[in-house]
Scaffold this active site. Structure first.
Site, PDB file in Angstrom:
ATOM      1  N   HIS A   1     -33.496  -6.552  17.733  1.00  0.00           N
ATOM      2  CA  HIS A   1     -33.741  -7.681  16.918  1.00  0.00           C
ATOM      3  C   HIS A   1     -35.307  -7.704  16.505  1.00  0.00           C
ATOM      4  O   HIS A   1     -36.018  -7.635  17.402  1.00  0.00           O
ATOM      5  CB  HIS A   1     -33.239  -8.972  17.557  1.00  0.00           C
ATOM      6  CG  HIS A   1     -33.613 -10.251  16.754  1.00  0.00           C
ATOM      7  ND1 HIS A   1     -33.729 -10.407  15.607  1.00  0.00           N
ATOM      8  CD2 HIS A   1     -34.160 -11.247  17.176  1.00  0.00           C
ATOM      9  CE1 HIS A   1     -34.014 -11.555  15.127  1.00  0.00           C
ATOM     10  NE2 HIS A   1     -34.435 -12.372  16.186  1.00  0.00           N
TER      11      HIS A   1
ATOM     12  N   ASN B   1     -39.059 -11.850  10.750  1.00  0.00           N
ATOM     13  CA  ASN B   1     -37.872 -12.093  11.623  1.00  0.00           C
ATOM     14  C   ASN B   1     -36.518 -12.652  10.728  1.00  0.00           C
ATOM     15  O   ASN B   1     -36.495 -13.857  10.312  1.00  0.00           O
ATOM     16  CB  ASN B   1     -37.903 -13.227  12.772  1.00  0.00           C
ATOM     17  CG  ASN B   1     -36.675 -13.482  13.555  1.00  0.00           C
ATOM     18  OD1 ASN B   1     -35.621 -13.016  13.204  1.00  0.00           O
ATOM     19  ND2 ASN B   1     -37.031 -14.215  14.781  1.00  0.00           N
TER      20      ASN B   1
ATOM     21  N   CYS C   1     -29.748 -15.574  16.865  1.00  0.00           N
ATOM     22  CA  CYS C   1     -30.139 -14.228  16.184  1.00  0.00           C
ATOM     23  C   CYS C   1     -29.335 -13.236  16.651  1.00  0.00           C
ATOM     24  O   CYS C   1     -29.248 -12.008  16.452  1.00  0.00           O
ATOM     25  CB  CYS C   1     -31.448 -14.042  16.579  1.00  0.00           C
ATOM     26  SG  CYS C   1     -32.601 -15.108  15.757  1.00  0.00           S
TER      27      CYS C   1
HETATM   28  N1  COA Z   1     -51.900 -18.990  13.232  1.00  0.00           N
HETATM   29  C1  COA Z   1     -52.833 -19.447  14.066  1.00  0.00           C
HETATM   30  N2  COA Z   1     -52.906 -19.933  15.256  1.00  0.00           N
HETATM   31  C2  COA Z   1     -51.637 -20.209  15.840  1.00  0.00           C
HETATM   32  C3  COA Z   1     -50.386 -20.112  14.860  1.00  0.00           C
HETATM   33  C4  COA Z   1     -50.665 -19.583  13.819  1.00  0.00           C
HETATM   34  N3  COA Z   1     -49.643 -18.880  12.866  1.00  0.00           N
HETATM   35  N4  COA Z   1     -49.289 -20.299  15.544  1.00  0.00           N
HETATM   36  C5  COA Z   1     -49.598 -21.040  16.713  1.00  0.00           C
HETATM   37  N5  COA Z   1     -50.984 -20.923  16.702  1.00  0.00           N
HETATM   38  C6  COA Z   1     -51.828 -21.223  17.695  1.00  0.00           C
HETATM   39  C7  COA Z   1     -51.286 -22.334  18.828  1.00  0.00           C
HETATM   40  O1  COA Z   1     -51.198 -23.548  18.117  1.00  0.00           O
HETATM   41  C8  COA Z   1     -52.172 -22.229  20.033  1.00  0.00           C
HETATM   42  O2  COA Z   1     -53.212 -22.907  19.757  1.00  0.00           O
HETATM   43  P1  COA Z   1     -53.957 -23.689  20.955  1.00  0.00           P
HETATM   44  O3  COA Z   1     -54.387 -22.905  22.184  1.00  0.00           O
HETATM   45  O4  COA Z   1     -55.189 -24.139  20.551  1.00  0.00           O
HETATM   46  O5  COA Z   1     -53.020 -24.652  21.428  1.00  0.00           O
HETATM   47  C9  COA Z   1     -52.190 -20.569  20.090  1.00  0.00           C
HETATM   48  O6  COA Z   1     -52.235 -19.875  18.628  1.00  0.00           O
HETATM   49  C10 COA Z   1     -51.413 -20.002  21.113  1.00  0.00           C
HETATM   50  O7  COA Z   1     -50.244 -20.155  20.915  1.00  0.00           O
HETATM   51  P2  COA Z   1     -48.954 -19.600  21.682  1.00  0.00           P
HETATM   52  O8  COA Z   1     -47.572 -20.147  21.211  1.00  0.00           O
HETATM   53  O9  COA Z   1     -49.122 -19.834  23.011  1.00  0.00           O
HETATM   54  O10 COA Z   1     -49.346 -18.035  21.103  1.00  0.00           O
HETATM   55  P3  COA Z   1     -48.224 -17.065  21.522  1.00  0.00           P
HETATM   56  O11 COA Z   1     -48.970 -15.599  21.943  1.00  0.00           O
HETATM   57  O12 COA Z   1     -47.160 -17.211  22.284  1.00  0.00           O
HETATM   58  O13 COA Z   1     -47.634 -16.453  20.123  1.00  0.00           O
HETATM   59  C11 COA Z   1     -45.493 -16.662  18.943  1.00  0.00           C
HETATM   60  C12 COA Z   1     -46.841 -17.462  19.569  1.00  0.00           C
HETATM   61  C13 COA Z   1     -44.674 -17.841  18.247  1.00  0.00           C
HETATM   62  C14 COA Z   1     -45.725 -15.714  17.828  1.00  0.00           C
HETATM   63  C15 COA Z   1     -44.946 -16.118  20.018  1.00  0.00           C
HETATM   64  O14 COA Z   1     -44.733 -17.066  21.141  1.00  0.00           O
HETATM   65  C16 COA Z   1     -43.454 -15.560  20.024  1.00  0.00           C
HETATM   66  O15 COA Z   1     -43.186 -14.830  18.972  1.00  0.00           O
HETATM   67  N6  COA Z   1     -42.552 -16.064  20.424  1.00  0.00           N
HETATM   68  C17 COA Z   1     -41.089 -15.663  20.361  1.00  0.00           C
HETATM   69  C18 COA Z   1     -40.569 -16.187  19.020  1.00  0.00           C
HETATM   70  C19 COA Z   1     -39.232 -15.733  18.525  1.00  0.00           C
HETATM   71  O16 COA Z   1     -39.239 -14.566  18.689  1.00  0.00           O
HETATM   72  N7  COA Z   1     -38.471 -16.630  18.072  1.00  0.00           N
HETATM   73  C20 COA Z   1     -37.394 -16.291  17.470  1.00  0.00           C
HETATM   74  C21 COA Z   1     -36.415 -15.738  18.399  1.00  0.00           C
HETATM   75  S1  COA Z   1     -34.928 -15.239  17.732  1.00  0.00           S
END
Ligand code: COA
Length: 332
Positions: free
Chosen positions: A259, A289, A118
């Site tokens: 971003h 995103n 990105c």
């Molecule tokens: N809906 C519901 N639950 C979801 C889900 C969704 N779409 N996606 C993941 N979960 C669940 C997971 O399975 C996990 O469940 P568990 O505790 O039973 O295992 C729980 O939610 C927490 O997951 P986690 O990954 O720790 O959540 P988080 O607070 O980190 O949020 C993201 C997840 C992906 C939103 C966050 O980590 C994020 O935005 N990361 C950066 C990603 C990014 O910017 N990528 C591009 C970079 S250029």
């Protein structure tokens, strides 16, 4: 020193193209085990745009470019280089940039794609500014364009709720009056974390086979939580060091164009730097995103809405697969 030397470089115009089809969080509730409330709370995203089946990344890029060239009042034949930031090219080769250069009939221009997660957006802007400052180019068309929807696994709730399609473009050129100049940029990478966001299938490491398809290698895979921590830990000190190195106090910056990955990342970084949240442009709620397109789209909407005014100091920041990150500071 990350300061630009040589000829002053200006931003002459911007444009965007966002596909018509809107996919809401409620639509996603019918596809995977998720909820509108979870997606909004964890990311800030409400909906995203999805390209039509017959739309390619080059089509989105072309439409954004036409608008940017019109905004800049620069004809295609005055463009010296077309740079396309993308992680979702129509094909590995030819690149998107030569296709767009051909469709625009930018007959004097070179063309190349820049692919670095990105952060490709900021990399492309910085490279365009470097080429103009050094004197090898007068005008550069810089585009960020993505059709991520074709690379997303629509059964994987960890990734499919995050991404959207779209394109934005900017025309940079040698300054006409020495004002409104690109001031500095810093491009960085921590390649030890190259396994955090990947799309591995179909090329040299994993040529396409039935096994690579079964293993999900033809989709985006991401360790979301580790990416989240990486951004929150890396960006505040990187940005503070950058501002110090270029002698621009953090509180002098009028607009922070991040971003658009996750509102909690933007909020966390700004809070750690004591920057008021009103100083950032946010549109991830409606687009998700869009990877390399996101800062172009946010910049364009900030300018069009009148929030960002001529003469304002804007710091554009991105991070992504690699893990790469970077920033570019300019006066619009
Ligand atoms: N809906 C519901 N639950 C979801 C889900 C969704 N779409 N996606 C993941 N979960 C669940 C997971 O399975 C996990 O469940 P568990 O505790 O039973 O295992 C729980 O939610 C927490 O997951 P986690 O990954 O720790 O959540 P988080 O607070 O980190 O949020 C993201 C997840 C992906 C939103 C966050 O980590 C994020 O935005 N990361 C950066 C990603 C990014 O910017 N990528 C591009 C970079 S250029």
């Amino acid at each position: 020193m990350p300061l630009y030397q040589g000829r002053p470089v200006s931003l002459f115009g911007t444009g965007i193209y966002m596909p018509e089809h809107v996919l809401t969080n409620h639509d996603l509730e019918k596809m995977v085990d998720t909820s509108d409330a979870w997606i909004k709370e964890r990311t800030g995203i409400s909906e995203r745009r999805i390209a039509a089946r017959d739309e390619l990344t080059s089509d989105l890029a072309l439409k954004a470019s036409i608008e940017a060239l019109r905004d800049a009042s620069i004809p295609p034949e005055a463009i010296d280089m077309v740079l396309v930031a993308t992680n979702t090219p129509d094909s590995i080769f030819p690149g998107v940039a030569p296709k767009v250069q051909g469709m625009l009939d930018a007959s004097r221009a070179g063309a190349c794609d820049i692919q670095s997660g990105c952060t490709s957006s900021v990399y492309a802007l910085a490279m365009a500014a470097s080429g103009i400052a050094s004197g090898i180019w007068d005008n550069v068309l810089v585009i960020g364009a993505e059709v991520l929807s074709r690379l997303v696994n629509w059964k994987d709730r960890n990734t499919c709720v995050l991404f959207g399609d779209g394109a934005g473009a900017a025309v940079l050129g040698a300054s006409r009056d020495g004002k409104n100049r690109v001031i500095a940029s810093s491009l960085r990478s921590d390649g030890t974390k190259h396994n955090l966001i990947t799309f591995l299938g179909g090329l040299v490491q994993y040529p396409a086979t039935h096994d690579t398809i079964d293993a999900g290698l033809h989709h985006i895979q991401m360790k979301g939580n580790e990416v989240f921590k990486f951004a929150n830990r890396t960006l505040p000190s990187f940005l503070e060091d950058f501002c110090r190195d270029v002698d621009c106090p953090v509180d002098k910056i009028d607009w922070w164009v991040f971003h658009q990955a996750n509102w909690r990342i933007i909020e966390g970084v700004l809070k750690r730097m004591d920057v008021p949240l009103e100083k950032t442009i946010v549109n991830l709620d409606k687009y998700g995103n869009t990877s390399s397109a996101s800062v172009f789209v946010a910049l364009h909407e900030g300018l069009q809405s009148g929030k960002i005014k001529r003469g304002d100091l804007v710091l554009t920041v991105s991070f992504g697969s690699g893990m790469t990150y970077g920033a570019i500071l300019f006066e619009v």
